[in-house]
Scaffold this motif. Structure first.
Motif, PDB file in Angstrom:
ATOM      1  N   TRP A  44      41.113  39.422  48.912  1.00  0.00           N
ATOM      2  CA  TRP A  44      41.641  39.552  47.686  1.00  0.00           C
ATOM      3  C   TRP A  44      41.990  40.865  47.348  1.00  0.00           C
ATOM      4  N   HIS A  45      43.227  41.247  47.612  1.00  0.00           N
ATOM      5  CA  HIS A  45      43.315  42.549  47.552  1.00  0.00           C
ATOM      6  C   HIS A  45      43.359  43.270  46.245  1.00  0.00           C
ATOM      7  N   GLY A  46      42.603  44.392  46.057  1.00  0.00           N
ATOM      8  CA  GLY A  46      42.465  45.034  44.857  1.00  0.00           C
ATOM      9  C   GLY A  46      41.418  44.399  44.038  1.00  0.00           C
ATOM     10  N   LEU A  47      40.825  43.563  44.033  1.00  0.00           N
ATOM     11  CA  LEU A  47      39.830  42.991  43.219  1.00  0.00           C
ATOM     12  C   LEU A  47      38.385  43.582  43.631  1.00  0.00           C
ATOM     13  N   ARG A  48      37.834  44.018  42.434  1.00  0.00           N
ATOM     14  CA  ARG A  48      36.450  44.489  42.603  1.00  0.00           C
ATOM     15  C   ARG A  48      35.340  43.583  42.717  1.00  0.00           C
TER      16      ARG A  48
ATOM     17  N   TRP B 121      46.903  40.666  44.816  1.00  0.00           N
ATOM     18  CA  TRP B 121      47.312  39.365  45.550  1.00  0.00           C
ATOM     19  C   TRP B 121      46.305  39.386  46.563  1.00  0.00           C
ATOM     20  N   TYR B 122      46.416  38.139  47.331  1.00  0.00           N
ATOM     21  CA  TYR B 122      45.575  37.671  48.213  1.00  0.00           C
ATOM     22  C   TYR B 122      46.537  37.454  49.552  1.00  0.00           C
ATOM     23  N   HIS B 123      45.776  37.700  50.879  1.00  0.00           N
ATOM     24  CA  HIS B 123      46.538  37.632  52.202  1.00  0.00           C
ATOM     25  C   HIS B 123      45.674  37.533  53.118  1.00  0.00           C
ATOM     26  N   SER B 124      46.081  37.017  54.404  1.00  0.00           N
ATOM     27  CA  SER B 124      45.078  37.015  55.513  1.00  0.00           C
ATOM     28  C   SER B 124      44.769  38.426  55.829  1.00  0.00           C
ATOM     29  N   HIS B 125      43.679  38.403  56.482  1.00  0.00           N
ATOM     30  CA  HIS B 125      43.001  39.641  56.959  1.00  0.00           C
ATOM     31  C   HIS B 125      42.598  39.263  58.354  1.00  0.00           C
ATOM     32  N   ALA B 126      43.376  38.413  59.119  1.00  0.00           N
ATOM     33  CA  ALA B 126      42.912  38.384  60.577  1.00  0.00           C
ATOM     34  C   ALA B 126      44.483  38.153  61.250  1.00  0.00           C
TER      35      ALA B 126
ATOM     36  N   ASP C 180      48.544  49.251  40.093  1.00  0.00           N
ATOM     37  CA  ASP C 180      47.327  48.587  41.046  1.00  0.00           C
ATOM     38  C   ASP C 180      46.491  48.066  40.252  1.00  0.00           C
ATOM     39  N   GLY C 181      45.870  48.951  39.477  1.00  0.00           N
ATOM     40  CA  GLY C 181      44.531  48.578  38.695  1.00  0.00           C
ATOM     41  C   GLY C 181      44.609  48.185  37.155  1.00  0.00           C
ATOM     42  N   GLY C 182      46.083  47.901  36.774  1.00  0.00           N
ATOM     43  CA  GLY C 182      46.062  47.262  35.414  1.00  0.00           C
ATOM     44  C   GLY C 182      46.966  48.391  34.842  1.00  0.00           C
TER      45      GLY C 182
END
Ligand code: C2O
Ligand code: CU
Ligand code: CU
Length: 443
Positions: free
Chosen positions: A86-90, A124-129, A236-238
């Motif tokens: 989950w790219h960018g999410l804290r 955004w979300y993406h594969s990390h494999a 990126d952060g809003g």
């Protein structure tokens, strides 16, 4: 890619399948994602064999709300293992969706991600494999987190940019080769939301909010809208503090930007959504088209872009910042592999832990002759300076371009989310080659 730092693999299996694709039960927003092979129609009559979420590329837009728990039940129907980042999410370390914090989800398995997005913005979300292949094949999607008092303009669009390398047979070109590993893979087909060079329409007089994600493997998109001015309102952060009017904006791989686009006055005009030449010491050099905008008959507008969008409190004054760590992005020749991209001289570097509550000031040094988009997982940073110069405006970032031979000084604050984290170059081939590091956040 197991790391040699401490690895705590955790797996949680969830078996509740009582909900539809999107359900909002009580105070939880639920989604279901399924990764599988898809026939991806990149243009009418042109289909490639790819990978998608819920049968589509990009995957469905995940609409989350700031402070409201999000639950995503993920099932892997691919012929290979995967994980979702989950790219960018804290979020908590265990939910970061990397091979370091969870056992990859095997074909046929389900894993439920649970976290509460603390920040509004475009993620955004993406594969990390096996990312170089899985992301190129289409395993990505946008994730929007909305604030309760969201800035709304006349309309909103989510535009995910990508480029795809297609071979003579019309399929996704095979992977690998020394050039591709060195330069990163750039495509010969340019896509917005999975479609090659689409035409968008905007009513004359309207101002739209555009949320843009660059999901390319390596391409830097130097975005122009036919040379017309537009306003940058977020990164990126809003949101940033105040809109900035420009005629172009550079999005390194994995970067996001939010724009206020319009008003255009000429009904019937066609503007090109173009990628201007940007020489990152590798890859494309000409002007390339991602799509077009057709200006349709005028409509009344109620949009107002406020002069003040937000306040961003500096983590530290530039003069007071004491560097706590230097991260050097480098390049090494290798007898076995031809070349390696490294951090501090090491592939898949194991970096020192970081203590919760201790301000981090990092110098990210690029010792190579090409650009690298530096990405930190799970935390936003503020850019203090680039080669000694402060940035033009304050923002929260998780991706920043580090130009050749340059030093970017960033500050970030490890809040109380201990666990294993990482940072890496977001040119996927460089990440895979070893330009990444693991580190723990400890109490
Ligand atoms: Cu988009 Cu490891 O991240
Ligand atoms: Cu690794
Ligand atoms: Cu790189």
């Amino acid at each position: 890619m197991r790391n040699h730092c401490s690895v705590k693999a955790t797996t949680t299996m969830a078996a509740d399948d009582q909900f539809d694709q999107v359900a909002e039960a009580g105070d939880v927003i639920r989604y279901r994602l399924e990764a599988s092979e898809v026939a991806w129609e990149i243009a009418p009559g042109r289909t490639v064999r790819g990978y998608g979420f819920n049968g589509q590329v990009p995957g469905p837009v995940i609409e989350a709300k700031q402070g409201v728990p999000l639950e995503i039940e993920f099932t892997n129907r691919l012929p290979e293992p995967t994980v979702i980042h989950w790219h960018g999410l804290r979020l908590p370390a265990a939910m970061d969706g990397t091979e370091v914090v969870q056992r990859p989800v095997q074909p046929g398995e389900t894993f439920t991600y649970r976290f509460t997005p603390p920040d509004a913005g475009t993620f955004w979300y993406h594969s990390h494999a096996n990312e170089t292949e899985q992301m190129e094949k289409g395993l990505y999607g946008a994730l929007i987190v909305r604030a309760a008092d969201e800035l709304t303009l006349d309309a909103e669009r989510i535009l995910v940019f990508d480029d795809l390398r297609v071979d003579k047979t019309g399929q996704i070109a095979k992977f690998g080769g020394l050039m591709e590993r060195h330069n990163g893979r750039e495509g010969n087909v340019r896509l917005i939301n999975g479609t090659s060079e689409p035409e968008l329409t905007i009513a004359a007089g309207h101002i739209e909010r555009w949320r843009i994600v660059n999901a390319s493997s390596a391409r830097y998109v130097r975005l122009s809208l036919g040379g017309q001015p537009f306003q940058i309102i977020g990164t990126d952060g809003g949101l940033i503090e105040a809109p900035v009017t420009v005629t172009e904006v550079l999005l390194p791989a994995a970067d996001r930007v939010e724009l206020a686009v319009g008003p255009f006055e000429n009904e019937g005009a066609i503007l090109t959504i173009e990628d201007l030449p940007y020489y990152r010491m590798a890859g494309k050099k000409g002007v390339e088209r991602f799509g077009t905008i057709r200006v349709t008959p005028r409509k009344p507008s109620t949009a107002r872009v406020p002069a003040r969008l937000r306040e961003i409190v500096p983590l530290v004054a530039r003069e007071d910042a004491r560097v706590t760590r230097t991260v050097t992005l480098g390049f090494k020749l290798s007898l076995r592999r031809g070349l390696d991209f490294v951090v501090n001289g090491e592939r898949h570097h194991c970096d020192q832990p970081v203590k919760v509550g201790e301000l981090q000031v990092w110098d990210v040094v690029n010792a190579t002759r090409m650009d690298h988009p530096f990405h930190l997982h799970g935390f936003f940073f503020q850019v203090l300076e680039i080669n000694g110069q402060p940035p033009a405006w304050r923002s929260l970032e998780d991706v920043i371009n580090v130009p050749p031979q340059a030093t970017v000084r960033i500050a970030w604050y490890p809040d109380d989310r201990p666990g294993s984290w990482m940072y890496h170059c977001h040119i996927l081939e460089h990440h895979a080659s070893g330009m990444m590091a693991h580190f723990d956040v400890v109490r």
